[in-house]
Design an enzyme around this catalytic site. Structure first.
Site, mmCIF file in Angstrom:
data_model
loop_
_atom_site.group_PDB
_atom_site.id
_atom_site.type_symbol
_atom_site.label_atom_id
_atom_site.label_comp_id
_atom_site.label_asym_id
_atom_site.label_seq_id
_atom_site.Cartn_x
_atom_site.Cartn_y
_atom_site.Cartn_z
ATOM 1 N N ALA A 47 11.611 -37.001 15.337
ATOM 2 C CA ALA A 47 10.523 -36.187 14.807
ATOM 3 C C ALA A 47 9.239 -36.613 15.513
ATOM 4 O O ALA A 47 9.115 -37.761 15.967
ATOM 5 C CB ALA A 47 10.408 -36.390 13.302
ATOM 6 N N GLY A 69 15.212 -38.285 14.200
ATOM 7 C CA GLY A 69 15.512 -36.891 13.903
ATOM 8 C C GLY A 69 16.351 -36.224 14.984
ATOM 9 O O GLY A 69 17.059 -35.252 14.708
ATOM 10 N N GLU A 83 19.786 -37.087 14.084
ATOM 11 C CA GLU A 83 20.116 -36.330 12.867
ATOM 12 C C GLU A 83 20.390 -34.857 13.180
ATOM 13 O O GLU A 83 21.297 -34.246 12.616
ATOM 14 C CB GLU A 83 18.973 -36.466 11.851
ATOM 15 C CG GLU A 83 18.844 -37.892 11.333
ATOM 16 C CD GLU A 83 17.635 -38.074 10.439
ATOM 17 O OE1 GLU A 83 16.499 -37.905 10.936
ATOM 18 O OE2 GLU A 83 17.809 -38.372 9.250
HETATM 19 C C1 HXC Z 1 6.109 -38.174 19.597
HETATM 20 C C2 HXC Z 1 7.053 -39.176 21.421
HETATM 21 C C3 HXC Z 1 8.202 -39.512 20.670
HETATM 22 C C4 HXC Z 1 8.233 -39.114 19.305
HETATM 23 C C5 HXC Z 1 8.478 -40.234 22.673
HETATM 24 N N1 HXC Z 1 7.275 -39.644 22.653
HETATM 25 N N2 HXC Z 1 9.053 -40.170 21.492
HETATM 26 N N3 HXC Z 1 6.032 -38.516 20.883
HETATM 27 N N4 HXC Z 1 7.166 -38.464 18.824
HETATM 28 N N5 HXC Z 1 9.290 -39.350 18.528
HETATM 29 C C6 HXC Z 1 6.318 -39.510 23.736
HETATM 30 C C7 HXC Z 1 5.605 -40.820 24.046
HETATM 31 O O1 HXC Z 1 4.534 -41.030 23.158
HETATM 32 C C8 HXC Z 1 5.136 -40.583 25.467
HETATM 33 O O2 HXC Z 1 3.986 -39.763 25.446
HETATM 34 C C9 HXC Z 1 6.287 -39.757 26.044
HETATM 35 O O3 HXC Z 1 6.983 -39.189 24.953
HETATM 36 C C10 HXC Z 1 7.259 -40.593 26.836
HETATM 37 O O4 HXC Z 1 7.652 -41.674 26.030
HETATM 38 P P1 HXC Z 1 7.611 -43.198 26.533
HETATM 39 O O5 HXC Z 1 7.671 -44.052 25.339
HETATM 40 O O6 HXC Z 1 6.457 -43.404 27.469
HETATM 41 O O7 HXC Z 1 8.962 -43.254 27.376
HETATM 42 P P2 HXC Z 1 10.004 -44.466 27.520
HETATM 43 O O8 HXC Z 1 9.279 -45.757 27.810
HETATM 44 O O9 HXC Z 1 11.016 -43.968 28.509
HETATM 45 O O10 HXC Z 1 10.678 -44.628 26.098
HETATM 46 C C11 HXC Z 1 11.476 -43.576 25.559
HETATM 47 C C12 HXC Z 1 11.758 -43.847 24.076
HETATM 48 C C13 HXC Z 1 10.464 -44.138 23.314
HETATM 49 C C14 HXC Z 1 12.731 -45.056 23.938
HETATM 50 C C15 HXC Z 1 12.463 -42.593 23.530
HETATM 51 O O11 HXC Z 1 9.534 -43.083 23.588
HETATM 52 C C16 HXC Z 1 10.606 -44.230 21.832
HETATM 53 O O12 HXC Z 1 11.025 -45.259 21.307
HETATM 54 N N6 HXC Z 1 10.233 -43.158 21.123
HETATM 55 C C17 HXC Z 1 10.196 -43.124 19.681
HETATM 56 C C18 HXC Z 1 11.595 -43.060 19.107
HETATM 57 C C19 HXC Z 1 11.544 -43.010 17.595
HETATM 58 O O13 HXC Z 1 10.995 -43.912 16.941
HETATM 59 N N7 HXC Z 1 12.112 -41.973 17.041
HETATM 60 C C20 HXC Z 1 12.164 -41.785 15.586
HETATM 61 C C21 HXC Z 1 10.960 -41.031 15.174
HETATM 62 S S1 HXC Z 1 10.854 -40.890 13.446
HETATM 63 P P3 HXC Z 1 2.726 -40.055 26.395
HETATM 64 O O14 HXC Z 1 1.735 -39.027 25.982
HETATM 65 O O15 HXC Z 1 2.308 -41.445 26.144
HETATM 66 O O16 HXC Z 1 3.264 -39.851 27.786
HETATM 67 C C22 HXC Z 1 11.894 -39.677 13.068
HETATM 68 C C23 HXC Z 1 11.914 -39.340 11.616
HETATM 69 C C24 HXC Z 1 13.160 -38.646 11.250
HETATM 70 O O17 HXC Z 1 12.565 -39.107 13.853
HETATM 71 C C25 HXC Z 1 13.078 -38.199 9.835
HETATM 72 C C26 HXC Z 1 12.716 -36.790 9.705
HETATM 73 C C27 HXC Z 1 13.383 -35.862 10.613
#
Ligand code: HXC
Length: 262
Positions: free
Chosen positions: A69, A113, A116
């Site tokens: 998400a 998400g 999911e």
């Molecule tokens: C918003 C996101 C994002 C996310 C990545 N980005 N994941 N933006 N929401 N979930 C964005 C980053 O901010 C970044 O933007 C760009 O995508 C590239 O990501 P990087 O981190 O620079 O890339 P990398 O180093 O290759 O790492 C990839 C990654 C990491 C491992 C996927 O981005 C990450 O850990 N993302 C978050 C994963 C996460 O926590 N997901 C769960 C979310 S909560 P910029 O602008 O800086 O380039 C969730 C709730 C579910 O899903 C419940 C309800 C559905």
């Protein structure tokens, strides 16, 4: 219909068509915001209504099916907003009303998400570079789109707890071994594999395809006796169809069946 966060395409032959939906927010690793989930719901229902489409594929980019998400959108939400607006339920659940098979084709990360959403599909085909995870705990929340329910059903309690509590990622090999994904395929062959499976499904009688999906899904919603009874009644009902007669006649006459979806 034109979309900004997804791409849609129709693949296959004129009478065996598969609708392909590609999540397309490359700069945010396909983070799932409201616009995307609204557009996804719209595209899914469009393919659902189209009688010429027999199967749906949902995919992302080589790097990301979806990284979860959208955290930048979620960070300012408060309880009143998420509860009051029915966050998640209001648009993420559309996929559950699709009666045609939906194959998740996962390349790269399927996190939070994203994982999911893949689990809401009927089966998951993964590229050898796929990684699955429920890392919500790292940002102070828990899975909110069914992850704590579907993951243990798919891979068992211990592995699900491991993933949800430590936030570790699972690679494609482990995911297949654990039962989360049905096939692992080299990245460059993955879409052909999925389109091939979709074509096979499109070739069957669509009433029995729908009935099979509905019946397998019932396994997740009911106890064994109720589930078996549900299956039995649907099985009985298929004997009212022309495709049952045709399928069995064709087998006995050693020829290919000509299903009419009726
Ligand atoms: C918003 C996101 C994002 C996310 C990545 N980005 N994941 N933006 N929401 N979930 C964005 C980053 O901010 C970044 O933007 C760009 O995508 C590239 O990501 P990087 O981190 O620079 O890339 P990398 O180093 O290759 O790492 C990839 C990654 C990491 C491992 C996927 O981005 C990450 O850990 N993302 C978050 C994963 C996460 O926590 N997901 C769960 C979310 S909560 P910029 O602008 O800086 O380039 C969730 C709730 C579910 O899903 C419940 C309800 C559905």
């Amino acid at each position: 219909m034109s979309y900004e966060t997804i791409l849609t395409d129709i693949r296959g032959t004129s009478d065996l068509k598969t609708g392909v939906i590609t999540l397309n927010r490359p700069k945010a690793m396909n983070a799932l915001n409201d616009q995307l989930m609204d557009e996804l719901g719209c595209a899914l229902m469009g393919f659902e209504r189209d009688d010429t489409i027999g199967c749906i594929i949902l995919t992302g980019s080589e790097k990301a099916f979806a990284a979860g998400a959208d955290i930048s959108a979620m960070k300012d939400y408060d309880f009143q907003k998420v509860y009051g607006s029915n966050y998640i339920s209001r648009n993420w659940e559309t996929i559950r009303s699709v009666r045609k098979p939906v194959i998740a084709v996962v390349q790269g990360v399927a996190l939070g998400g994203g994982c999911e959403l893949a689990m809401m599909c009927d089966m998951i085909f993964a590229a050898d570079n796929a990684k699955f995870g429920q890392p919500e705990i790292k940002i102070g929340i828990i899975p909110g789109a069914g992850g704590t329910q579907r993951l243990p059903r798919a891979i068992g309690k211990s592995k699900a707890m491991d993933m949800v509590l430590t936030a570790r990622m699972m690679d494609a090999t482990e995911a297949e071994r654990a039962g989360l994904v049905s096939r692992v395929v080299p990245l460059d062959k993955l879409m052909d594999e999925a389109l091939g499976a979709a074509l096979v499904i499109c070739g069957y009688g669509q009433l029995s395809v729908m009935a099979a999906k509905e019946s397998v899904n019932r396994a997740f919603e009911s106890g064994l006796s109720d589930g078996v009874m549900f299956e039995r009644r649907i099985f009985h009902s298929l004997f009212a169809t022309a495709d049952q007669k045709e399928g069995m006649d064709a087998f006995l006459q050693k020829r290919a069946p000509n299903f009419v979806n009726g």
